[in-house]
Each structure stands twice: as C-alpha cells, then as structure tokens.
Write an enzyme that holds these catalytic residues in place. Structure first.
Site, PDB file in Angstrom:
ATOM      1  CD  GLU A 107      -3.056  -1.177   0.394  1.00 17.53           C
ATOM      2  OE1 GLU A 107      -3.146  -0.258  -0.443  1.00 17.53           O
ATOM      3  OE2 GLU A 107      -3.881  -2.111   0.483  1.00 17.53           O
ATOM      4  CG  HIS A 123      -4.537  -0.437   6.214  1.00 20.88           C
ATOM      5  ND1 HIS A 123      -5.904  -0.360   6.270  1.00 20.88           N
ATOM      6  CD2 HIS A 123      -4.252  -1.636   5.652  1.00 20.88           C
ATOM      7  CE1 HIS A 123      -6.422  -1.464   5.763  1.00 20.88           C
ATOM      8  NE2 HIS A 123      -5.442  -2.261   5.381  1.00 20.88           N
ATOM      9  CG  HIS A 177      -6.906  -5.867   8.303  1.00 19.45           C
ATOM     10  ND1 HIS A 177      -6.292  -6.955   7.703  1.00 19.45           N
ATOM     11  CD2 HIS A 177      -6.748  -4.839   7.434  1.00 19.45           C
ATOM     12  CE1 HIS A 177      -5.784  -6.595   6.532  1.00 19.45           C
ATOM     13  NE2 HIS A 177      -6.033  -5.321   6.354  1.00 19.45           N
ATOM     14  CD  GLU A 186     -12.406   7.771  24.166  1.00 19.31           C
ATOM     15  OE1 GLU A 186     -12.432   6.542  24.186  1.00 19.31           O
ATOM     16  OE2 GLU A 186     -11.396   8.441  24.407  1.00 19.31           O
ATOM     17  CG  HIS A 219      -9.452  -3.893   3.512  1.00 20.84           C
ATOM     18  ND1 HIS A 219      -8.822  -3.827   2.303  1.00 20.84           N
ATOM     19  CD2 HIS A 219      -8.452  -4.067   4.415  1.00 20.84           C
ATOM     20  CE1 HIS A 219      -7.523  -3.973   2.450  1.00 20.84           C
ATOM     21  NE2 HIS A 219      -7.274  -4.109   3.730  1.00 20.84           N
TER      22      HIS A 219
HETATM   23  O1  2HA Z   1      -0.644  -5.281   4.014  1.00 23.24           O
HETATM   24  O2  2HA Z   1      -3.548  -4.937   4.825  1.00 23.24           O
HETATM   25  O3  2HA Z   1      -4.474  -3.824   2.624  1.00 23.24           O
HETATM   26  C1  2HA Z   1      -1.774  -6.057   3.827  1.00 23.24           C
HETATM   27  C2  2HA Z   1      -2.982  -5.203   3.804  1.00 23.24           C
HETATM   28  C3  2HA Z   1      -3.404  -4.679   2.513  1.00 23.24           C
HETATM   29 ZN    ZN Z   2      -5.495  -4.203   4.690  1.00 27.50          ZN
END
Ligand code: 2HA
Ligand code: ZN
Length: 276
Positions: A117, A141, A143, A171, A212
């Site tokens: 990414e 980023h 998950h 909050e 995602h």
């Molecule tokens: O790096 O999370 O979106 C793996 C991911 C791709």
């Molecule tokens: Zn991801």
C-alpha cells in the site's frame, strides 16, 4: 547502540507491537508509514546502507514530499515480527527530487520492498501534509474486526458511520470531531483505492475501508494509534449493544453531542448533526 535504539524507531516498533497485541494484524495484515523529521534523518543516517538500493517508480507523484524519508513496514511482513526482528520487517526509504520514486536506504535485510500500500500511503501523506500544514506524519492501516463488522450492516456513508461512532462512546466527538470518511469495497493495493482514500482524507483524518479495515493519519504515533483505538473501541461498543438482543433504549442525542463539543471546545461537522 543500533538504529533501533533511536527514539523514532522505538516508537515505530512499539506501535506495530501494540497493533499486533490488539488483534488488528492477522498474518501480514496492515501497514504503517512515518515521515521522518530532518533531525531524525540526521540521527539515522550513520546507520544507512553504504549503497542505497535502486530507485523504484511509484506510478504516483507527491511534489510536496520530494526528498522526504519514510519509515515503512515491508510488503508481506508480519506486524507480529516487527518487535523481535525490526531489521527484517521495516525499511527506511528516500523519495527522489521529482517526488515520484523511492529507494531503500536501510532495513529489509533479507530483501523485499515497502508495503504493497506504499503508493496509497504516499499519496495520502501528500494530501494530509497539505491539509495540516505539514503536521501530519503518520499513516496507519489496520484490520479492526468490530469496525469491519459494522460495514456489513450500516449504509456506507460518511454520515452514518460518523453518527453511529460518535454516539457509541462519549469521548468520540472529542477525539474525531471532523468525523470519519467511508470508502466502498475496492480491490486493495491499487491506484483506485488510493485515489478514493485520498478524496476522503482531504476532509477526514480517518477513512473506513468497507469489509477491509481502517486508514488513519496523525501528527505522531500516539495520536494515530489513539485514533485507531478509539474508533475500534466505539465500534466494539456498537456491535455489543446491537448484539445483546434487546432494542436500543437510549443513546447520546444530538443535543448531547453539541454540549460535549461546547464543553471541550471542538467543532463537530454540522451536516452530520440533526435530520439528514
Ligand atoms: O498489508 O492490509 O491492505 C496487507 C494489507 C493490505
Ligand atoms: Zn489491509
């Protein structure tokens, strides 16, 4: 003394481990990039490789990031392995004068490249750097499962997600008064999701990726991690409240949100308050 003893590296490594401990980084899930200050680059430079690796064109351009240095997680690398083996999992990359290519100057000792990414992170750094007058340094980023679960049941709009998250923990309006953006499902790693995320990040400092995960930005590691953590905590409360099998009886009302904003001196996005 090694490069990993530098304060900036310790903070980068700590965030990766914190995210792993939270359960947000199964396998190679997630990625993190940090734009270094000039002082941090000067401190790290003695540890750079004698010979930088070749320039790699990113297919995107960020003029305002020409000459910048980023610490990045590696493509296919596991957050779980960052703390025990940072030299294998992380890298430092230099951006060229045109702002369209990078080269690795340290790390990924067993080979590899920055996160898949990276072009997405790079473009978002460019947008957030511009939007914050240079203050934004972190793009993160992950998950987080509860927030992802919400993307199966709520309309995928900025307003719906922002309102539900604001009302799920007191909050929240203080931590993200500007709300969150929502990006519909897209193939990860490509230019399309990068562009769609950039559009949201012009307005928001967090963007939900449907089915995602979450993309957040911040001026430092603590703020970016704190934003991810606060949003996911709120999502967890939302999921629990909607899972216990009893109707929602009361919530934080718009007037309450406004009262919080007044007390804490933040301005909430007005178009996310009141009737749509
Ligand atoms: O790096 O999370 O979106 C793996 C991911 C791709
Ligand atoms: Zn991801």
């Amino acid at each position: 003394m090694s490069i990993c003893d530098l304060d900036v590296m310790r903070r980068m490594i700590r965030l990766c481990d914190d995210g792993w401990q939270q359960g947000w980084h199964e396998r190679n899930g997630g990625n993190l990039t940090y734009r270094m200050t000039e002082e941090e680059v000067a401190e790290a430079r003695p540890y750079f490789d004698a010979q930088p690796r070749p320039w790699v064109n990113m297919g995107v351009t960020g003029k305002n990031l020409a000459g910048a240095y980023f610490i990045a997680t590696g493509s296919g690398k596991y957050f779980r392995n960052v703390m025990p083996d940072p030299e294998d999992s992380l890298c430092i990359v230099e951006i060229n004068g045109a702002g369209d290519s990078y080269r690795i100057v340290w790390g990924l000792v067993n080979g590899g490249r920055p996160t898949s990414e990276f072009p997405s992170h790079f473009m978002n750094h460019s947008v957030r750097c511009e939007a914050t007058g240079g203050a934004c340094r972190v793009i993160y980023h992950a998950h987080p499962a509860n927030l992802i679960a919400m993307t199966y049941v709520l309309p995928l709009t900025d307003r719906d997600f922002t309102r539900e998250l604001w009302r799920s923990a007191t909050e929240c309006p203080v931590v993200f008064p500007g709300g969150v953006g929502v990006v519909g499902w897209m193939v990860p790693g490509g230019a399309q999701i990068a562009l769609a995320t950039c559009e949201k990040m012009k307005e928001f400092d967090a963007a939900v990726w449907a089915h995602h995960g979450l993309f957040v930005s911040g001026p430092d590691f603590d703020t970016a991690f704190g934003l991810m953590h606060t949003i996911e905590k709120s999502a967890e409360i939302w999921v629990k409240a909607h899972s216990v099998g009893m109707p929602i009886r009361q919530t934080i009302e718009d007037a309450d949100l406004i009262a919080i904003a007044e007390e804490f001196g933040v301005s909430l996005r007005r178009d996310f308050l009141g009737d749509a």
